[in-house]
Write a protein that holds these residues in place. Structure first.
Motif, PDB file in Angstrom:
ATOM      1  N   THR A  48       9.590 -35.363 -47.626  1.00 41.51           N
ATOM      2  CA  THR A  48      10.600 -36.254 -48.288  1.00 41.51           C
ATOM      3  C   THR A  48      11.101 -35.666 -49.384  1.00 41.51           C
ATOM      4  O   THR A  48      10.260 -35.460 -50.359  1.00 41.51           O
ATOM      5  CB  THR A  48       9.867 -37.839 -48.566  1.00 41.51           C
ATOM      6  N   LEU A  98      15.982 -37.676 -48.151  1.00 37.20           N
ATOM      7  CA  LEU A  98      16.061 -36.982 -47.126  1.00 37.20           C
ATOM      8  C   LEU A  98      14.732 -36.814 -46.310  1.00 37.20           C
ATOM      9  O   LEU A  98      13.844 -36.188 -47.191  1.00 37.20           O
ATOM     10  CB  LEU A  98      16.666 -35.589 -47.344  1.00 37.20           C
ATOM     11  N   THR A  99      14.656 -37.347 -45.008  1.00 34.96           N
ATOM     12  CA  THR A  99      13.244 -36.980 -44.515  1.00 34.96           C
ATOM     13  C   THR A  99      13.466 -35.833 -43.405  1.00 34.96           C
ATOM     14  O   THR A  99      14.231 -36.036 -42.781  1.00 34.96           O
ATOM     15  CB  THR A  99      12.881 -38.418 -43.887  1.00 34.96           C
ATOM     16  N   VAL A 100      12.498 -34.888 -43.648  1.00 36.63           N
ATOM     17  CA  VAL A 100      12.521 -33.599 -42.620  1.00 36.63           C
ATOM     18  C   VAL A 100      11.266 -33.850 -41.755  1.00 36.63           C
ATOM     19  O   VAL A 100      10.311 -33.884 -42.066  1.00 36.63           O
ATOM     20  CB  VAL A 100      12.395 -32.409 -43.458  1.00 36.63           C
ATOM     21  N   THR A 118      18.720 -39.250 -43.668  1.00 37.09           N
ATOM     22  CA  THR A 118      18.850 -39.725 -44.951  1.00 37.09           C
ATOM     23  C   THR A 118      18.824 -41.386 -44.973  1.00 37.09           C
ATOM     24  O   THR A 118      19.311 -42.040 -44.141  1.00 37.09           O
ATOM     25  CB  THR A 118      20.156 -39.196 -45.748  1.00 37.09           C
ATOM     26  N   LEU A 162      16.161 -34.643 -38.970  1.00 35.32           N
ATOM     27  CA  LEU A 162      16.150 -35.082 -40.317  1.00 35.32           C
ATOM     28  C   LEU A 162      17.443 -36.232 -40.449  1.00 35.32           C
ATOM     29  O   LEU A 162      18.201 -36.421 -39.571  1.00 35.32           O
ATOM     30  CB  LEU A 162      16.585 -33.849 -41.490  1.00 35.32           C
ATOM     31  N   PHE A 194      12.238 -27.324 -38.207  1.00 36.82           N
ATOM     32  CA  PHE A 194      11.928 -28.854 -38.214  1.00 36.82           C
ATOM     33  C   PHE A 194      12.983 -29.474 -37.151  1.00 36.82           C
ATOM     34  O   PHE A 194      13.733 -28.753 -36.539  1.00 36.82           O
ATOM     35  CB  PHE A 194      12.713 -29.329 -39.476  1.00 36.82           C
ATOM     36  N   ARG A 243       6.014 -34.622 -42.233  1.00 36.52           N
ATOM     37  CA  ARG A 243       7.064 -35.041 -42.825  1.00 36.52           C
ATOM     38  C   ARG A 243       7.192 -34.683 -44.168  1.00 36.52           C
ATOM     39  O   ARG A 243       6.236 -34.712 -44.876  1.00 36.52           O
ATOM     40  CB  ARG A 243       7.256 -36.516 -42.712  1.00 36.52           C
TER      41      ARG A 243
END
Length: 329
Positions: free
Chosen positions: A277, A247-249, A312, A310, A307, A275
């Protein structure tokens, strides 16, 4: 491209028969040079499945296929195909197998029709022009039936190899790097045919460097490295057990460092601080292993970290394959 015809029931296993169509036990192969190509390989391949055999160049894939098909003699171990030993019952075992090899090996001066019909006769099958016609039509070869092999394109020659392999209505079909050097149209048509054959009860064993095809097509996956079978697993189970999700925010405001409250999540902060992760494994469909994404988002909110996006990502079969092979000493 469609499945060639209704299959001859004499070549298909009867109900109640073993669920394994191929049984490999303790197989080994050492060449005269001393090179060990296979080491104690044992494997059961089920009736009616698509089995992908994966491995780097020189891993032993082609050697294993060649032994099962009776083209190479094993140093140790046994192979049974549909209950027939490939050595002591060679004719019965081999007649159950169709093989599409890597190399384009055909009689250049013969016509397509003669080549495919002759291949059927080699296995002791009675002439069946209607069946041969259906095979050729299913592979878009009917218009080329009278053409000499030497006049065909590489893609058409590949189709002829598939037709030859299907000519005697095999119970098992081996595809050794079938997509190598073929165009996108043939690749798509070929996989459509493979699915239809599987639906008819034919077992398909394929080796491929196009791992996205194995990911899309296979029911089970075997990985071979340095002559050893290091893993055999249901594809879906393999993806669950060894696959990773990320998951990258994307943060609204860059962070100089991770707050202590987020330390337990094992987050990675990008160099520019924009970012986060979060890497996690899945152990059941829809469940994440360890701390939850909902918990992470709640922690971000409690720390006042906003944020803007996001997304995935999930490991592919190629990622898993590379990681498995790298583990081998």
């Amino acid at each position: 491209m469609s499945a060639p015809a209704t299959r001859d029931s004499s070549m298909i296993a009867t109900p109640g028969a073993s669920t394994s169509v191929i049984t490999v036990s303790g197989l080994g192969k050492t060449y005269a040079t001393g090179h060990v190509a296979l080491k104690d390989v044992s494997l059961d391949i089920r009736r009616g499945e698509i089995f992908a055999l994966l491995g780097p160049n020189g891993a032993g894939k082609t050697t294993l296929i060649s032994i099962i098909c009776g083209l190479v003699n094993a140093t140790a171990g046994t192979v049974e195909v549909a209950g027939y030993d490939i050595v002591t019952d060679y004719r019965a075992a081999r007649s159950r197998i169709g093989l599409v090899p890597q190399e384009l090996t055909t009689d250049s001066f013969e016509s397509v029709w003669a080549t495919v019909s002759f291949s059927r006769g080699l296995f002791g099958r009675k002439a069946n022009p209607a069946y041969i016609e259906k095979v050729l039509r299913s592979l878009s070869l009917w218009d080329k039936k009278d053409a000499r092999i030497m006049t065909l394109s590489g893609g058409m020659k590949r189709r002829v190899l598939i037709a030859k392999a299907l000519s005697h209505e095999p119970e098992v079909l081996f595809l050794d790097e079938p997509s190598a050097g073929v165009d996108v149209e043939l690749r798509r048509d070929m996989w459509r045919l493979v699915r239809e054959l599987r639906d008819e009860g034919v077992t398909i064993i394929l080796t491929t460097h196009y791992l996205e095809e194995a990911e899309e097509m296979a029911d089970r996956v075997g990985v071979i490295a340095k002559g050893e079978l290091i893993l055999v697993e249901e594809k879906a189970t393999l993806m669950r057990k060894l696959g990773k999700k990320q998951l990258t925010v994307e943060l609204t405001t860059p962070l100089a460092a991770l707050p202590q409250a987020l330390a337990d999540f094992g987050l990675a902060l990008s160099d520019d601080g924009t970012r986060l992760t979060y890497t996690y494994a899945t152990n059941r469909e829809g469940d994440d292993d360890g701390l939850s994404i909902a918990g992470l988002l709640a922690a971000l909110s409690s720390e006042g970290i906003a944020f803007k996006d996001l997304h995935t990502e999930q490991s592919s079969l190629e990622d898993i394959f590379v990681s498995l092979v790298r583990r081998e000493p």
